[in-house]
Design a protein around this motif. Structure first.
Motif, PDB file in Angstrom:
ATOM      1  N   PHE A   1       7.640  15.099  -3.911  1.00 33.36           N
ATOM      2  CA  PHE A   1       9.099  15.212  -3.859  1.00 33.36           C
ATOM      3  C   PHE A   1       9.507  16.605  -3.399  1.00 33.36           C
ATOM      4  CE2 PHE A   1      13.256  16.266  -5.443  1.00 33.36           C
ATOM      5  CZ  PHE A   1      13.997  15.107  -5.317  1.00 33.36           C
ATOM      6  N   VAL A   2       8.880  17.613  -3.965  1.00 29.63           N
ATOM      7  CA  VAL A   2       9.223  19.000  -3.617  1.00 29.63           C
ATOM      8  C   VAL A   2       8.989  19.247  -2.133  1.00 29.63           C
ATOM      9  CG1 VAL A   2       8.674  21.429  -4.052  1.00 29.63           C
ATOM     10  CG2 VAL A   2       8.770  19.809  -5.958  1.00 29.63           C
ATOM     11  N   ALA A   3       7.890  18.721  -1.607  1.00 33.19           N
ATOM     12  CA  ALA A   3       7.558  18.931  -0.198  1.00 33.19           C
ATOM     13  C   ALA A   3       8.571  18.262   0.721  1.00 33.19           C
ATOM     14  CB  ALA A   3       6.157  18.393   0.088  1.00 33.19           C
ATOM     15  N   ILE A   4       8.862  16.976   0.473  1.00 33.48           N
ATOM     16  CA  ILE A   4       9.797  16.257   1.344  1.00 33.48           C
ATOM     17  C   ILE A   4      11.195  16.855   1.212  1.00 33.48           C
ATOM     18  CG2 ILE A   4      10.748  14.016   1.967  1.00 33.48           C
ATOM     19  CD1 ILE A   4       7.721  14.383   2.478  1.00 33.48           C
ATOM     20  N   ASP A   5      11.566  17.224   0.009  1.00 28.11           N
ATOM     21  CA  ASP A   5      12.866  17.866  -0.207  1.00 28.11           C
ATOM     22  C   ASP A   5      12.977  19.135   0.640  1.00 28.11           C
ATOM     23  OD1 ASP A   5      15.319  17.977  -2.223  1.00 28.11           O
ATOM     24  OD2 ASP A   5      14.535  20.008  -2.074  1.00 28.11           O
ATOM     25  N   LYS A   6      11.907  19.895   0.687  1.00 28.53           N
ATOM     26  CA  LYS A   6      11.917  21.148   1.435  1.00 28.53           C
ATOM     27  C   LYS A   6      12.167  20.913   2.920  1.00 28.53           C
ATOM     28  CE  LYS A   6       8.976  25.121   2.575  1.00 28.53           C
ATOM     29  NZ  LYS A   6       7.644  25.755   2.362  1.00 28.53           N
ATOM     30  N   VAL A   7      11.437  19.973   3.533  1.00 29.22           N
ATOM     31  CA  VAL A   7      11.607  19.777   4.976  1.00 29.22           C
ATOM     32  C   VAL A   7      12.948  19.129   5.300  1.00 29.22           C
ATOM     33  CG1 VAL A   7       9.122  19.729   5.448  1.00 29.22           C
ATOM     34  CG2 VAL A   7      10.311  17.581   4.981  1.00 29.22           C
ATOM     35  N   LEU A   8      13.441  18.282   4.414  1.00 32.47           N
ATOM     36  CA  LEU A   8      14.763  17.695   4.652  1.00 32.47           C
ATOM     37  C   LEU A   8      15.850  18.766   4.623  1.00 32.47           C
ATOM     38  CD1 LEU A   8      14.603  14.370   2.571  1.00 32.47           C
ATOM     39  CD2 LEU A   8      14.528  14.600   5.064  1.00 32.47           C
ATOM     40  N   ARG A   9      15.798  19.618   3.620  1.00 33.69           N
ATOM     41  CA  ARG A   9      16.818  20.667   3.506  1.00 33.69           C
ATOM     42  C   ARG A   9      16.715  21.668   4.654  1.00 33.69           C
ATOM     43  NH1 ARG A   9      19.815  21.328  -0.921  1.00 33.69           N
ATOM     44  NH2 ARG A   9      19.766  23.604  -0.730  1.00 33.69           N
ATOM     45  N   GLU A  10      15.491  21.961   5.093  1.00 34.02           N
ATOM     46  CA  GLU A  10      15.320  22.859   6.240  1.00 34.02           C
ATOM     47  C   GLU A  10      15.904  22.259   7.508  1.00 34.02           C
ATOM     48  OE1 GLU A  10      11.131  23.581   6.302  1.00 34.02           O
ATOM     49  OE2 GLU A  10      11.236  25.227   4.842  1.00 34.02           O
ATOM     50  N   ALA A  11      15.993  20.922   7.559  1.00 31.88           N
ATOM     51  CA  ALA A  11      16.582  20.230   8.706  1.00 31.88           C
ATOM     52  C   ALA A  11      18.074  19.977   8.509  1.00 31.88           C
ATOM     53  CB  ALA A  11      15.856  18.909   8.945  1.00 31.88           C
ATOM     54  N   SER A  12      18.662  20.610   7.481  1.00 34.08           N
ATOM     55  CA  SER A  12      20.098  20.474   7.169  1.00 34.08           C
ATOM     56  C   SER A  12      20.476  19.063   6.754  1.00 34.08           C
ATOM     57  CB  SER A  12      20.958  20.925   8.361  1.00 34.08           C
ATOM     58  OG  SER A  12      20.721  22.297   8.648  1.00 34.08           O
TER      59      SER A  12
END
Length: 503
Positions: free
Chosen positions: A225-236
């Motif tokens: 979850f932490v990993a996917i959350d990170k890339v999603l947020r980095e993609a706005s």
């Protein structure tokens, strides 16, 4: 077996109330909590806090049952509060419905020693002991119950470490896995979500010495979850901000994105919101994604592939669970071999088709509508820890044939059309190939879900999922109507998989 007792220091009444909330988050139907302690030890305070937490009502009137002997409450888990101080003989418990009370709910019993032999041996003991100006609670019980309580208390400890130790805890939801979520509230702060995601317990081997979760690439820890959350947020993309995390235990304190979804009050899809979700999905599929993600210093998460083995083990759930439930007998080897053959032939047609970050459960329970925002920021996304690298068509099938809501054909078509229009605006797209992949992924997903919903009913004691089966069969008919899937459609018809069946 009896686990080692747990002791909790209770410095004041507020701490006693917090313990009541913590116990409320851990109890299950069938639990009996025997509350021991002298007069004034805080038993009623503890019981009142537990009942109010289960009711999600901090002002609920919870009178002492000293004279009535029992008070019952229809809360998230039915709860019955007994005060046996005035009980003359344990036989009088029959008139109070004592045993019935904990058959399908939770019983809180003050002065439990007066129940004599009627008190279940499995009862949890909560003893409140005077200690200085405060109290000490000593909790004991079976290994299973104590594990639940211990985890709930660990969650309170996690909140304390995050500066939210005095927050009010309220159950929000659980899902088909062992994960659960709570709303936590602290005066002067926006509500947050406490995510409880224990490390996955792998089941027995089912194929080639591997358990199902390993073959299907189910997320094993909260790091996913932490990993996917990170890339999603980095993609706005609007995914929850993570305020605090405990990767070892599986606790996260995250942003509460809101409570409004993409369905109306009657749980019907709101077409405009499904269109907006499709357009967001199309834009996400038009960008590259990193599958090798640093979660924390020295901790890297690699997003697994939605490979052939994962697709097939999921599809097999139909013959593993659905077929025995509707036919009354296990699927034989010949049926299994034919089923596998049909799926392998079909999957050959889309081998390697448009890989992307595939969220796997991109549908109404996991989409938050934020009307005050604009553009893609109107949509918040949650529950994406099982993301894989797989076909773009899968997530659109998950949305447009939503397992938790009946999507009319015209809304499904509008959703697909909006997605394709957005893809066309960004560049060339092979629409024929995409629609074939969409139909196949819809067939795979809904075959899997037929099996999962039966499994949740038969194995896990969650009968509420059965009501969705007619909708899932309808989605299967829609998907299999694609000309490229004619052989599979004929096979499903031949075997009666698409017939309306009662369990």
């Amino acid at each position: 077996m009896e686990a080692s007792p747990i002791e909790v220091a209770l410095g004041d009444e507020a701490a006693t109330k917090r313990l009541g909330e913590d116990l409320a988050m851990a109890v299950r139907p069938g639990d009996v909590l025997a509350l021991h302690g002298d007069l004034g030890a805080g038993k009623s305070t503890l019981a009142r806090a537990l009942i109010r937490a289960l009711a999600d009502d901090a002002t609920l009137e919870v009178p002492s049952p000293t004279f009535t002997l029992v008070q019952s409450y229809e809360t998230r888990v039915p709860v019955h509060h007994f005060d046996l101080y005035r009980l003359g003989h344990e036989d009088e418990l029959d008139e109070l419905g004592f045993e019935d009370a904990f058959a399908g709910g939770v019983a809180l019993v003050e002065w439990p020693e007066r129940a004599g032999s009627r008190l279940p041996q499995s009862a949890l003991t909560v003893e409140l002991i005077h200690e200085g100006e405060g109290r000490r609670a000593r909790i004991s019980g079976s290994d299973e119950a104590m594990a639940r309580i211990g985890r709930s208390l660990a969650m309170r400890g996690f909140l304390t470490g995050a500066g939210w130790g005095s927050a009010q805890r309220r159950h929000l939801t659980g899902d088909a896995s062992a994960r659960s979520y709570e709303t936590v509230r602290l005066a002067g702060e926006a509500d947050r979500i406490l995510m409880n995601s224990p490390p996955l317990v792998l089941g027995p081997p089912v194929r080639d010495g591997k358990p199902y979760a390993e073959i299907a690439h189910t997320s094993k820890t909260v790091s996913a979850f932490v990993a996917i959350d990170k890339v999603l947020r980095e993609a706005s993309i609007c995914a929850p901000e993570i305020y605090a995390q405990d990767l070892d235990n599986g606790f996260l304190l995250i942003e509460h994105l809101g409570s409004t979804g993409v369905l109306d009050d009657a749980r019907n899809p709101i077409a405009e919101r499904y269109v907006a979700a499709a357009e967001l999905l199309a834009d996400m599929h038009g960008r590259p994604w990193c599958a090798h993600i640093e979660v924390a210093p020295g901790i890297v998460y690699d997003v697994p592939p939605f490979d052939r083995d994962a697709m097939l083990i999921e599809a097999d759930l139909l013959v593993d669970w659905y077929v025995p439930a509707v036919s009354g007998k296990p699927a034989d080897d010949a049926l299994r071999a034919r089923y596998r053959q049909e799926w392998n032939v079909a999957l050959d047609r889309i081998e390697g088709f448009e890989p992307t970050l595939m969220q796997r459960d991109y549908h109404s329970p996991n989409l938050i509508w934020r009307a005050e925002r604009s553009g893609h920021d109107r949509l918040g996304i949650i529950d994406f820890q099982d993301a894989l690298v797989g076909p773009t068509a899968y997530d659109l099938a998950s949305l447009a044939m939503d397992a938790r809501a009946t999507v009319p054909r015209d809304v499904e078509q509008a959703t697909v059309n909006a997605y394709l229009a957005r893809r066309r605006a960004a560049g060339p797209v092979d629409e024929a190939a995409f629609l074939e992949a969409y139909a196949l992924m819809a067939a795979q997903r809904n075959s899997k879900i037929l099996g999962i919903f039966v499994r949740l009913h038969r194995r896990d004691g969650k009968p509420g999922y059965v009501k969705h089966l007619p909708r899932i069969r309808d989605y299967l008919r829609r998907a299999l109507a694609h000309p490229a899937l004619a052989p599979m459609h004929a096979f499903y018809e031949e075997q009666g998989f698409l017939e309306e069946r009662e369990l």
